[in-house]
Design a protein around this motif. Structure first.
Motif, PDB file in Angstrom:
ATOM      1  N   LEU A  83       0.832  -1.200   0.000  1.00 10.92           N
ATOM      2  CA  LEU A  83       0.000   0.000   0.000  1.00 10.92           C
ATOM      3  C   LEU A  83       0.868   1.252   0.000  1.00 10.92           C
ATOM      4  O   LEU A  83       0.465   2.311  -0.501  1.00 10.92           O
ATOM      5  CB  LEU A  83      -0.931   0.010   1.216  1.00 10.92           C
ATOM      6  CG  LEU A  83      -1.828  -1.223   1.377  1.00 10.92           C
ATOM      7  CD1 LEU A  83      -2.686  -1.090   2.621  1.00 10.92           C
ATOM      8  CD2 LEU A  83      -2.698  -1.419   0.140  1.00 10.92           C
ATOM      9  N   ILE A  84       2.061   1.130   0.558  1.00 11.11           N
ATOM     10  CA  ILE A  84       3.016   2.249   0.572  1.00 11.11           C
ATOM     11  C   ILE A  84       3.823   2.283  -0.723  1.00 11.11           C
ATOM     12  O   ILE A  84       4.010   3.340  -1.327  1.00 11.11           O
ATOM     13  CB  ILE A  84       3.949   2.125   1.795  1.00 11.11           C
ATOM     14  CG1 ILE A  84       3.137   2.199   3.087  1.00 11.11           C
ATOM     15  CG2 ILE A  84       5.029   3.217   1.761  1.00 11.11           C
ATOM     16  CD1 ILE A  84       3.916   1.815   4.325  1.00 11.11           C
ATOM     17  N   MET A  85       4.318   1.108  -1.130  1.00 15.07           N
ATOM     18  CA  MET A  85       5.046   0.979  -2.399  1.00 15.07           C
ATOM     19  C   MET A  85       4.128   0.267  -3.381  1.00 15.07           C
ATOM     20  O   MET A  85       4.107  -0.965  -3.461  1.00 15.07           O
ATOM     21  CB  MET A  85       6.355   0.203  -2.186  1.00 15.07           C
ATOM     22  CG  MET A  85       7.337   0.913  -1.282  1.00 15.07           C
ATOM     23  SD  MET A  85       8.907   0.027  -1.069  1.00 15.07           S
ATOM     24  CE  MET A  85       8.409  -1.289   0.047  1.00 15.07           C
ATOM     25  N   LYS A  86       3.364   1.028  -4.129  1.00 14.57           N
ATOM     26  CA  LYS A  86       2.299   0.458  -4.945  1.00 14.57           C
ATOM     27  C   LYS A  86       2.815  -0.218  -6.210  1.00 14.57           C
ATOM     28  O   LYS A  86       2.152  -1.095  -6.764  1.00 14.57           O
ATOM     29  CB  LYS A  86       1.292   1.542  -5.317  1.00 14.57           C
ATOM     30  CG  LYS A  86       0.530   2.111  -4.124  1.00 14.57           C
ATOM     31  CD  LYS A  86      -0.510   3.121  -4.564  1.00 14.57           C
ATOM     32  CE  LYS A  86      -1.290   3.653  -3.377  1.00 14.57           C
ATOM     33  NZ  LYS A  86      -2.328   4.634  -3.789  1.00 14.57           N
TER      34      LYS A  86
ATOM     35  N   ASP B 227      11.720  -7.663  -6.382  1.00  9.72           N
ATOM     36  CA  ASP B 227      10.656  -6.869  -5.763  1.00  9.72           C
ATOM     37  C   ASP B 227      10.693  -7.157  -4.265  1.00  9.72           C
ATOM     38  O   ASP B 227      10.305  -8.238  -3.821  1.00  9.72           O
ATOM     39  CB  ASP B 227       9.314  -7.267  -6.372  1.00  9.72           C
ATOM     40  CG  ASP B 227       8.141  -6.485  -5.810  1.00  9.72           C
ATOM     41  OD1 ASP B 227       8.330  -5.735  -4.833  1.00  9.72           O
ATOM     42  OD2 ASP B 227       7.029  -6.635  -6.356  1.00  9.72           O
ATOM     43  N   GLU B 228      11.179  -6.187  -3.494  1.00  9.82           N
ATOM     44  CA  GLU B 228      11.399  -6.436  -2.063  1.00  9.82           C
ATOM     45  C   GLU B 228      10.116  -6.605  -1.272  1.00  9.82           C
ATOM     46  O   GLU B 228      10.140  -7.045  -0.117  1.00  9.82           O
ATOM     47  CB  GLU B 228      12.217  -5.297  -1.447  1.00  9.82           C
ATOM     48  CG  GLU B 228      11.479  -3.984  -1.321  1.00  9.82           C
ATOM     49  CD  GLU B 228      12.078  -3.088  -0.247  1.00  9.82           C
ATOM     50  OE1 GLU B 228      12.603  -3.623   0.739  1.00  9.82           O
ATOM     51  OE2 GLU B 228      12.010  -1.865  -0.412  1.00  9.82           O
TER      52      GLU B 228
ATOM     53  N   MET C 228      -0.698  -8.259  -6.437  1.00 14.66           N
ATOM     54  CA  MET C 228      -1.599  -7.669  -7.410  1.00 14.66           C
ATOM     55  C   MET C 228      -2.687  -6.898  -6.681  1.00 14.66           C
ATOM     56  O   MET C 228      -3.366  -7.459  -5.819  1.00 14.66           O
ATOM     57  CB  MET C 228      -2.212  -8.760  -8.299  1.00 14.66           C
ATOM     58  CG  MET C 228      -3.129  -8.225  -9.381  1.00 14.66           C
ATOM     59  SD  MET C 228      -2.312  -7.059 -10.515  1.00 14.66           S
ATOM     60  CE  MET C 228      -1.115  -8.130 -11.317  1.00 14.66           C
ATOM     61  N   ASN C 229      -2.782  -5.614  -6.992  1.00 16.98           N
ATOM     62  CA  ASN C 229      -3.802  -4.751  -6.395  1.00 16.98           C
ATOM     63  C   ASN C 229      -3.719  -4.748  -4.866  1.00 16.98           C
ATOM     64  O   ASN C 229      -4.724  -4.750  -4.168  1.00 16.98           O
ATOM     65  CB  ASN C 229      -5.202  -5.183  -6.856  1.00 16.98           C
ATOM     66  CG  ASN C 229      -6.233  -4.085  -6.672  1.00 16.98           C
ATOM     67  OD1 ASN C 229      -5.903  -2.897  -6.602  1.00 16.98           O
ATOM     68  ND2 ASN C 229      -7.496  -4.463  -6.588  1.00 16.98           N
TER      69      ASN C 229
ATOM     70  N   ALA D 167      10.030  -0.519  -5.453  1.00  9.67           N
ATOM     71  CA  ALA D 167      10.522  -1.493  -4.467  1.00  9.67           C
ATOM     72  C   ALA D 167      11.623  -2.392  -5.020  1.00  9.67           C
ATOM     73  O   ALA D 167      11.733  -3.557  -4.636  1.00  9.67           O
ATOM     74  CB  ALA D 167       9.342  -2.345  -3.993  1.00  9.67           C
ATOM     75  N   LEU D 168      12.446  -1.856  -5.905  1.00  7.38           N
ATOM     76  CA  LEU D 168      13.488  -2.672  -6.511  1.00  7.38           C
ATOM     77  C   LEU D 168      14.724  -2.731  -5.618  1.00  7.38           C
ATOM     78  O   LEU D 168      15.223  -1.711  -5.156  1.00  7.38           O
ATOM     79  CB  LEU D 168      13.888  -2.111  -7.880  1.00  7.38           C
ATOM     80  CG  LEU D 168      12.781  -2.026  -8.931  1.00  7.38           C
ATOM     81  CD1 LEU D 168      13.359  -1.584 -10.266  1.00  7.38           C
ATOM     82  CD2 LEU D 168      12.047  -3.349  -9.072  1.00  7.38           C
ATOM     83  N   VAL D 169      15.209  -3.937  -5.387  1.00  3.07           N
ATOM     84  CA  VAL D 169      16.476  -4.155  -4.689  1.00  3.07           C
ATOM     85  C   VAL D 169      17.404  -4.870  -5.659  1.00  3.07           C
ATOM     86  O   VAL D 169      17.005  -5.829  -6.325  1.00  3.07           O
ATOM     87  CB  VAL D 169      16.280  -4.995  -3.412  1.00  3.07           C
ATOM     88  CG1 VAL D 169      17.615  -5.353  -2.790  1.00  3.07           C
ATOM     89  CG2 VAL D 169      15.428  -4.234  -2.410  1.00  3.07           C
TER      90      VAL D 169
END
Length: 283
Positions: A23-26, A249-250, A84-85, A31-33
């Protein structure tokens, strides 16, 4: 149920903190590491030589890397989740997307194929799976008949304005879990991971972004072979190495779990014979 996903099932035991992360990183590009790791090729070379001497079968680095990836995904299943969503889902299978260049020339076409794994494949079984798929794509009689190529050919003649609308509709259907299973089957963006072998075209590993479309949660880039000089036991020795680049995707799982998965993957590359053993969920 009509809104049940075709490629996974909803994860119900998500802890309270983790539930807020998407919800924070939509988006995935929020969110890439990235991880660039050097691999010592000596253990892999030793294993390739052993298999050839004992069985007369020539393996490549790709066969071992794919087998190690599949084994890691089955033994550390949370890395096969996707979001997803804002909801967490566990994927139904282990599927890797890969680019195949039909000829090593500037004019040659590229295609993307998807390979499904059980996770217990040995390097030899992985070789058979990869070679069968790649040879089919390079064969003029069968090339272009995979689901991805057929979908792209169908859409390629569509006017741009209509194509934009189609993409919008597909993304929306994906968001509400109504995307057709045929589209998921054909889409290279709906897979466990995307793998590219840049070493085959003489390039080193890259840190490639993950696409916001679809459900791919990791991108693995394999670089070319290199050599370096290092000091061991007060002597300078030449080592053969290869770089691999991971982008993940972290949000999918916590860092400790990801670290455990990465250690397992590199452990298999340091000792490929372990890929001939049964699946080990505990160690």
């Amino acid at each position: 149920m009509i809104f049940r996903r075709k490629d996974g099932y909803k994860v119900k035991d998500v802890d309270a903190f983790t539930r807020f992360i998407p919800l924070i990183m939509k988006h995935r590009n929020d969110a890439l590491v990235m991880l660039n790791q050097e691999i010592d090729l000596a253990p892999i070379d030793d294993y390739i030589k052993k298999v050839y001497l004992e069985k007369g079968i020539r393996l490549s680095y790709m066969h071992i890397i794919y087998a190690a990836m599949a084994r890691t995904y089955v033994e550390r299943p949370k890395i096969n989740q996707f979001i997803m969503n804002g909801r967490y889902y566990m994927r139904n299978d282990i599927t890797f997307s890969m680019v195949v260049k039909k000829e090593m020339s500037l004019e040659a076409d590229e295609t993307i194929v998807k390979l499904k794994f059980k996770g217990d494949e040995t390097p030899i079984e992985t070789k058979d799976k990869l070679n069968t798929k790649i040879e089919a794509e390079k064969d003029p009689n069968t090339s272009g008949n995979n689901a991805t190529d057929l979908l792209i050919k169908t859409l390629s003649k569509t006017p741009l304005s209509i194509l934009k609308f189609i993409v919008f509709i597909v993304k929306y259907l994906d968001k509400i879990n109504l995307i057709p299973s045929k589209v998921i089957e054909a889409s290279p963006f709906h897979a466990s991971a995307f793998i590219t072998n840049l070493g085959s075209i003489g390039l080193d590993a890259a840190l490639h972004h993950i696409y916001n479309f679809g459900t791919v949660g990791a991108f693995l880039s394999i670089g070319k072979k290199n050599r370096k000089i290092s000091k061991k036991n007060n002597e300078f020795v030449e080592e053969k190495i290869m770089n691999v680049g991971f982008v993940i995707d972290e949000r999918i799982c916590d860092g400790f779990y990801y670290a455990s998965a990465m250690r397992r993957f590199f452990r298999y590359l340091n000792d490929p014979e372990k890929l001939e053993e049964p699946i080990n969920m505990e160690d």
